[in-house]
Write a protein that holds these residues in place. Structure first.
Motif, PDB file in Angstrom:
ATOM      1  N   UNK A   1      84.431 -29.146  73.241  1.00  0.00           N
ATOM      2  CA  UNK A   1      85.462 -28.956  74.268  1.00  0.00           C
ATOM      3  C   UNK A   1      84.870 -29.002  75.673  1.00  0.00           C
ATOM      4  N   UNK A   2      83.712 -28.378  75.852  1.00  0.00           N
ATOM      5  CA  UNK A   2      83.049 -28.393  77.163  1.00  0.00           C
ATOM      6  C   UNK A   2      82.619 -29.812  77.508  1.00  0.00           C
ATOM      7  N   UNK A   3      82.080 -30.539  76.539  1.00  0.00           N
ATOM      8  CA  UNK A   3      81.674 -31.934  76.781  1.00  0.00           C
ATOM      9  C   UNK A   3      82.857 -32.784  77.235  1.00  0.00           C
ATOM     10  N   UNK A   4      83.982 -32.657  76.547  1.00  0.00           N
ATOM     11  CA  UNK A   4      85.174 -33.433  76.908  1.00  0.00           C
ATOM     12  C   UNK A   4      85.684 -33.062  78.302  1.00  0.00           C
ATOM     13  N   UNK A   5      85.672 -31.781  78.615  1.00  0.00           N
ATOM     14  CA  UNK A   5      86.135 -31.334  79.934  1.00  0.00           C
ATOM     15  C   UNK A   5      85.212 -31.838  81.033  1.00  0.00           C
ATOM     16  N   UNK A   6      83.925 -31.854  80.768  1.00  0.00           N
ATOM     17  CA  UNK A   6      82.980 -32.335  81.783  1.00  0.00           C
ATOM     18  C   UNK A   6      83.117 -33.844  81.965  1.00  0.00           C
ATOM     19  N   UNK A   7      83.357 -34.563  80.888  1.00  0.00           N
ATOM     20  CA  UNK A   7      83.587 -36.004  80.976  1.00  0.00           C
ATOM     21  C   UNK A   7      84.821 -36.269  81.857  1.00  0.00           C
ATOM     22  N   UNK A   8      85.881 -35.533  81.610  1.00  0.00           N
ATOM     23  CA  UNK A   8      87.108 -35.683  82.396  1.00  0.00           C
ATOM     24  C   UNK A   8      86.858 -35.321  83.855  1.00  0.00           C
ATOM     25  N   UNK A   9      86.138 -34.237  84.095  1.00  0.00           N
ATOM     26  CA  UNK A   9      85.815 -33.811  85.450  1.00  0.00           C
ATOM     27  C   UNK A   9      85.051 -34.901  86.196  1.00  0.00           C
ATOM     28  N   UNK A  10      84.032 -35.457  85.562  1.00  0.00           N
ATOM     29  CA  UNK A  10      83.216 -36.505  86.195  1.00  0.00           C
ATOM     30  C   UNK A  10      84.081 -37.715  86.562  1.00  0.00           C
ATOM     31  N   UNK A  11      84.971 -38.103  85.666  1.00  0.00           N
ATOM     32  CA  UNK A  11      85.840 -39.255  85.938  1.00  0.00           C
ATOM     33  C   UNK A  11      86.782 -38.973  87.099  1.00  0.00           C
ATOM     34  N   UNK A  12      87.372 -37.778  87.113  1.00  0.00           N
ATOM     35  CA  UNK A  12      88.349 -37.441  88.151  1.00  0.00           C
ATOM     36  C   UNK A  12      87.680 -37.132  89.488  1.00  0.00           C
ATOM     37  N   UNK A  13      86.560 -36.433  89.466  1.00  0.00           N
ATOM     38  CA  UNK A  13      85.922 -35.994  90.709  1.00  0.00           C
ATOM     39  C   UNK A  13      85.019 -37.069  91.304  1.00  0.00           C
ATOM     40  N   UNK A  14      84.270 -37.769  90.451  1.00  0.00           N
ATOM     41  CA  UNK A  14      83.324 -38.768  90.944  1.00  0.00           C
ATOM     42  C   UNK A  14      83.833 -40.196  90.808  1.00  0.00           C
ATOM     43  N   UNK A  15      84.952 -40.366  90.095  1.00  0.00           N
ATOM     44  CA  UNK A  15      85.531 -41.682  89.953  1.00  0.00           C
ATOM     45  C   UNK A  15      84.966 -42.504  88.813  1.00  0.00           C
ATOM     46  N   UNK A  16      83.957 -41.948  88.149  1.00  0.00           N
ATOM     47  CA  UNK A  16      83.336 -42.661  87.026  1.00  0.00           C
ATOM     48  C   UNK A  16      82.680 -41.629  86.131  1.00  0.00           C
ATOM     49  N   UNK A  17      82.954 -41.711  84.862  1.00  0.00           N
ATOM     50  CA  UNK A  17      82.369 -40.771  83.930  1.00  0.00           C
ATOM     51  C   UNK A  17      81.082 -41.290  83.328  1.00  0.00           C
ATOM     52  N   UNK A  18      80.315 -40.403  82.729  1.00  0.00           N
ATOM     53  CA  UNK A  18      79.101 -40.829  82.037  1.00  0.00           C
ATOM     54  C   UNK A  18      79.448 -41.558  80.741  1.00  0.00           C
ATOM     55  N   UNK A  19      78.476 -42.240  80.186  1.00  0.00           N
ATOM     56  CA  UNK A  19      78.685 -42.925  78.913  1.00  0.00           C
ATOM     57  C   UNK A  19      78.734 -41.936  77.755  1.00  0.00           C
ATOM     58  N   UNK A  20      78.015 -40.838  77.893  1.00  0.00           N
ATOM     59  CA  UNK A  20      77.938 -39.852  76.811  1.00  0.00           C
ATOM     60  C   UNK A  20      77.658 -38.470  77.396  1.00  0.00           C
TER      61      UNK A  20
END
Length: 120
Positions: free
Chosen positions: A10-29
């Protein structure tokens, strides 16, 4: 209480979403590990194509690290709130670094209590 593996996911998924929304691009993993009173998060593939180009010079590497550190510091209250909502524990400290060679970033949250002892 939530199972450890589910909470890590759950934390991994939330951080992925955060990175996409806040930085405009999420990590690959993203992979999260709960270790006693710490949450260790490893993000792979975080560098943008422009950052990968900048990373070819020493000055570019320093610039990437400075910008990424500042962006994280600016978003720190949001990240701490997110971790507290998932864990029920107050965040005591946050440490981070990014590799301009591998494109990996790590985040380490230290919590007020041993979370690992509280989850299955």
């Amino acid at each position: 209480m939530t199972r450890k593996g589910q909470l890590e996911d759950d934390i991994s998924k939330a951080l992925m979403k955060f990175e996409k929304e806040y930085l405009g691009r999420g990590p690959q993993e993203v992979k999260t590990f709960i270790i006693e009173d710490q949450i260790f998060i490893r993000l792979k593939g975080v560098l943008t194509p422009a950052e990968q180009h900048l990373a070819h010079s020493h000055e570019g590497k320093i610039l990437i690290k400075k910008i990424r550190t500042q962006l994280l510091e600016d978003s720190r209250p949001l990240l701490e709130k997110m971790i507290q909502e998932f864990t029920g524990q107050k965040v005591i400290s946050l440490h981070t670094d990014i590799s301009t060679v591998t494109g990996e970033r790590i985040l380490v949250f230290t919590l007020e209590a041993n979370l690992e002892a509280l989850v299955d």
